[in-house]
Motif scaffolding. Structure first.
Motif, PDB file in Angstrom:
ATOM      1  N   ARG A  43      68.704  35.285  52.351  1.00 49.97           N
ATOM      2  CA  ARG A  43      69.478  35.201  53.606  1.00 49.97           C
ATOM      3  C   ARG A  43      68.536  34.935  54.785  1.00 49.97           C
ATOM      4  O   ARG A  43      68.846  34.145  55.681  1.00 49.97           O
ATOM      5  CB  ARG A  43      70.240  36.525  53.798  1.00 49.97           C
ATOM      6  CG  ARG A  43      71.088  36.601  55.038  1.00 49.97           C
ATOM      7  CD  ARG A  43      72.383  35.817  54.893  1.00 49.97           C
ATOM      8  NE  ARG A  43      73.103  35.735  56.155  1.00 49.97           N
ATOM      9  CZ  ARG A  43      73.009  34.720  57.026  1.00 49.97           C
ATOM     10  NH1 ARG A  43      72.205  33.707  56.781  1.00 49.97           N
ATOM     11  NH2 ARG A  43      73.709  34.727  58.134  1.00 49.97           N
ATOM     12  N   LEU A  44      67.395  35.580  54.754  1.00 49.20           N
ATOM     13  CA  LEU A  44      66.412  35.387  55.825  1.00 49.20           C
ATOM     14  C   LEU A  44      65.902  33.948  55.840  1.00 49.20           C
ATOM     15  O   LEU A  44      65.840  33.304  56.890  1.00 49.20           O
ATOM     16  CB  LEU A  44      65.251  36.375  55.640  1.00 49.20           C
ATOM     17  CG  LEU A  44      64.071  36.214  56.597  1.00 49.20           C
ATOM     18  CD1 LEU A  44      64.512  36.468  58.050  1.00 49.20           C
ATOM     19  CD2 LEU A  44      62.936  37.164  56.227  1.00 49.20           C
ATOM     20  N   ALA A 161      64.877  38.197  64.381  1.00 47.82           N
ATOM     21  CA  ALA A 161      65.436  38.814  63.179  1.00 47.82           C
ATOM     22  C   ALA A 161      64.585  40.035  62.821  1.00 47.82           C
ATOM     23  O   ALA A 161      63.396  40.093  63.157  1.00 47.82           O
ATOM     24  CB  ALA A 161      65.416  37.815  62.026  1.00 47.82           C
ATOM     25  N   ILE A 162      65.224  40.981  62.138  1.00 43.61           N
ATOM     26  CA  ILE A 162      64.530  42.222  61.756  1.00 43.61           C
ATOM     27  C   ILE A 162      64.623  42.370  60.245  1.00 43.61           C
ATOM     28  O   ILE A 162      65.714  42.245  59.683  1.00 43.61           O
ATOM     29  CB  ILE A 162      65.238  43.464  62.361  1.00 43.61           C
ATOM     30  CG1 ILE A 162      65.522  43.280  63.846  1.00 43.61           C
ATOM     31  CG2 ILE A 162      64.440  44.736  62.101  1.00 43.61           C
ATOM     32  CD1 ILE A 162      64.302  43.016  64.628  1.00 43.61           C
ATOM     33  N   GLY A 218      75.035  44.114  68.456  1.00 40.16           N
ATOM     34  CA  GLY A 218      75.543  42.809  68.031  1.00 40.16           C
ATOM     35  C   GLY A 218      74.838  42.154  66.865  1.00 40.16           C
ATOM     36  O   GLY A 218      75.199  41.050  66.451  1.00 40.16           O
ATOM     37  N   TYR A 219      73.802  42.801  66.328  1.00 44.51           N
ATOM     38  CA  TYR A 219      73.114  42.221  65.170  1.00 44.51           C
ATOM     39  C   TYR A 219      74.035  42.219  63.952  1.00 44.51           C
ATOM     40  O   TYR A 219      74.900  43.101  63.799  1.00 44.51           O
ATOM     41  CB  TYR A 219      71.846  43.023  64.849  1.00 44.51           C
ATOM     42  CG  TYR A 219      70.603  42.536  65.562  1.00 44.51           C
ATOM     43  CD1 TYR A 219      69.653  41.783  64.888  1.00 44.51           C
ATOM     44  CD2 TYR A 219      70.362  42.843  66.897  1.00 44.51           C
ATOM     45  CE1 TYR A 219      68.500  41.343  65.521  1.00 44.51           C
ATOM     46  CE2 TYR A 219      69.212  42.404  67.544  1.00 44.51           C
ATOM     47  CZ  TYR A 219      68.283  41.650  66.851  1.00 44.51           C
ATOM     48  OH  TYR A 219      67.152  41.208  67.483  1.00 44.51           O
ATOM     49  N   ARG A 220      73.828  41.234  63.084  1.00 45.77           N
ATOM     50  CA  ARG A 220      74.554  41.178  61.806  1.00 45.77           C
ATOM     51  C   ARG A 220      73.650  41.780  60.737  1.00 45.77           C
ATOM     52  O   ARG A 220      72.587  41.225  60.451  1.00 45.77           O
ATOM     53  CB  ARG A 220      74.908  39.724  61.486  1.00 45.77           C
ATOM     54  CG  ARG A 220      75.902  39.146  62.508  1.00 45.77           C
ATOM     55  CD  ARG A 220      75.869  37.657  62.525  1.00 45.77           C
ATOM     56  NE  ARG A 220      74.659  37.131  63.121  1.00 45.77           N
ATOM     57  CZ  ARG A 220      74.142  35.932  62.839  1.00 45.77           C
ATOM     58  NH1 ARG A 220      74.708  35.164  61.936  1.00 45.77           N
ATOM     59  NH2 ARG A 220      73.058  35.500  63.451  1.00 45.77           N
ATOM     60  N   LEU A 288      70.162  40.052  61.477  1.00 43.06           N
ATOM     61  CA  LEU A 288      70.029  38.780  62.186  1.00 43.06           C
ATOM     62  C   LEU A 288      70.633  38.943  63.571  1.00 43.06           C
ATOM     63  O   LEU A 288      71.647  39.632  63.746  1.00 43.06           O
ATOM     64  CB  LEU A 288      70.758  37.679  61.409  1.00 43.06           C
ATOM     65  CG  LEU A 288      70.248  37.495  59.974  1.00 43.06           C
ATOM     66  CD1 LEU A 288      71.027  36.395  59.247  1.00 43.06           C
ATOM     67  CD2 LEU A 288      68.751  37.173  59.955  1.00 43.06           C
ATOM     68  N   PRO A 289      70.014  38.318  64.561  1.00 48.75           N
ATOM     69  CA  PRO A 289      70.472  38.543  65.932  1.00 48.75           C
ATOM     70  C   PRO A 289      71.894  38.048  66.156  1.00 48.75           C
ATOM     71  O   PRO A 289      72.422  37.292  65.340  1.00 48.75           O
ATOM     72  CB  PRO A 289      69.470  37.752  66.772  1.00 48.75           C
ATOM     73  CG  PRO A 289      68.753  36.858  65.844  1.00 48.75           C
ATOM     74  CD  PRO A 289      68.860  37.432  64.477  1.00 48.75           C
ATOM     75  N   PRO A 290      72.495  38.487  67.246  1.00 48.22           N
ATOM     76  CA  PRO A 290      73.859  38.050  67.556  1.00 48.22           C
ATOM     77  C   PRO A 290      73.964  36.537  67.475  1.00 48.22           C
ATOM     78  O   PRO A 290      72.986  35.825  67.727  1.00 48.22           O
ATOM     79  CB  PRO A 290      74.067  38.545  68.984  1.00 48.22           C
ATOM     80  CG  PRO A 290      73.103  39.667  69.132  1.00 48.22           C
ATOM     81  CD  PRO A 290      71.948  39.360  68.263  1.00 48.22           C
TER      82      PRO A 290
END
Ligand code: SAM
Length: 296
Positions: A43-44, A161-162, A218-220, A288-290
């Protein structure tokens, strides 16, 4: 304070308690790499921009295990900033990461930054406008709720992204049963939540806490299990884990020291015997960011 295991150990030579033994980091690396949740990697990779320089910050990098696992899976060009307070680990990281290539076979740019993660001003500037990914491996369960608040504040303004992997989930055990297994588990988990270098550690609550906080901005967020399965062939790792669980349990419950010592002796005798298996539960988190214009 332990990140899933006996990581921070006070050596006979009086080494500081929040310094990590490089032997321990070396011993755990194969188990870490084997355990990581590959669905999150995919996904990343899909989210990261292709053919643009990738700024990646690895917090609490140790000897660079996270880079060695992740960099070959990601496109290039990659520019890594490895952050740790331990100068010797940073030097080892630089040495051990030389020669690692990205998924296109290109070399990486790797910089190190010696910084104390407890001092926001020390490390937060490592995360800049050109940082697409902030990652950490086996760090999150050490940190406190306050530290997580600082991290989330930094992320909110820069929105990388985290990818935080291998946070203990509080579940660990052996393939045989012992009457005091639950005593050890409860004492160890309480120890993890106790005072440590970052204040009261989040321990087994860390991954869920991070996921909640990132969702709130808002991160996914996706989480996935990344358990260790430590077989007989990794007897040295089995012994290190058992000793660390026992030591932490005694520190937490000194009044139960005799029972805990008996448990530790029996488990150490079993380590390395045919069919003896240890499992240690972990969680990986990818956030993942908004949504932005570059997302579909
Ligand atoms: C469990 S080790 C994980 C190392 C590495 N990420 C890995 O997966 O092998 C935790 C790391 O956090 C670093 N660390 C702990 N406290 C820190 C602090 N206050 N500031 C910076 N680094 C710290 C330690 O030096 C160590 O390298």
């Amino acid at each position: 304070m332990l990140a899933g295991a006996p990581e921070m150990q006070e050596s006979a030579a009086g080494q500081e308690k929040d310094r990590f033994d490089h032997n321990w980091l070396t011993l755990r690396e194969p188990a870490d790499h084997e355990a990581r949740a590959s669905a999150l990697n995919q996904r990343l990779v899909e989210w990261l921009p292709y053919n643009q320089p990738l700024g990646i910050v690895d917090l609490g990098c140790g000897q660079g295990s996270n880079l060695r696992y992740l960099a070959p899976l990601l496109p290039g060009p990659q520019q890594w900033t490895l952050v740790d307070h331990d100068e010797a680990l940073l030097a080892a990281a630089l040495q051990r990461c030389a020669g690692i290539r990205d998924s296109d076979g290109q070399t990486l740019q790797v910089d190190v930054r010696q910084a104390d993660l407890r001092q926001l001003a020390d490390w937060s500037s490592a995360i800049g406008a050109d940082t697409q990914l902030v990652t950490a491996s086996a760090l999150l369960d050490l940190v406190s709720a306050d530290w997580l608040s600082h991290l989330v504040a930094v992320l909110k303004s820069r929105r990388p992204a985290i990818h935080m992997v291998l946070s203990v989930d509080g579940q660990f055990g052996c393939s045989t049963l012992h009457a005091d297994d639950e005593l050890i588990r409860a004492a160890f988990n309480a120890h993890q939540r106790g005072p440590g270098p970052f204040g009261h550690g989040l321990g087994p609550d860390a991954a869920a806490e991070l996921a909640d906080r990132l969702q709130a901005i808002g991160y996914r967020v996706q989480s996935a299990a990344s358990p260790w399965h430590v077989p007989t062939e990794q007897a040295a790792l089995q012994r290190w884990l058992i000793q660390g669980w026992g030591d932490a349990a005694i520190e937490q419950c000194p009044d139960q020291a005799d029972r805990i010592k008996a448990w530790t002796s029996q488990r150490l005798a079993e380590a390395g015997s045919t069919g003896f298996l240890l499992t240690v539960g972990h969680t990986d988190v990818l956030a993942l960011p908004p949504m932005s214009d570059r997302d579909t």
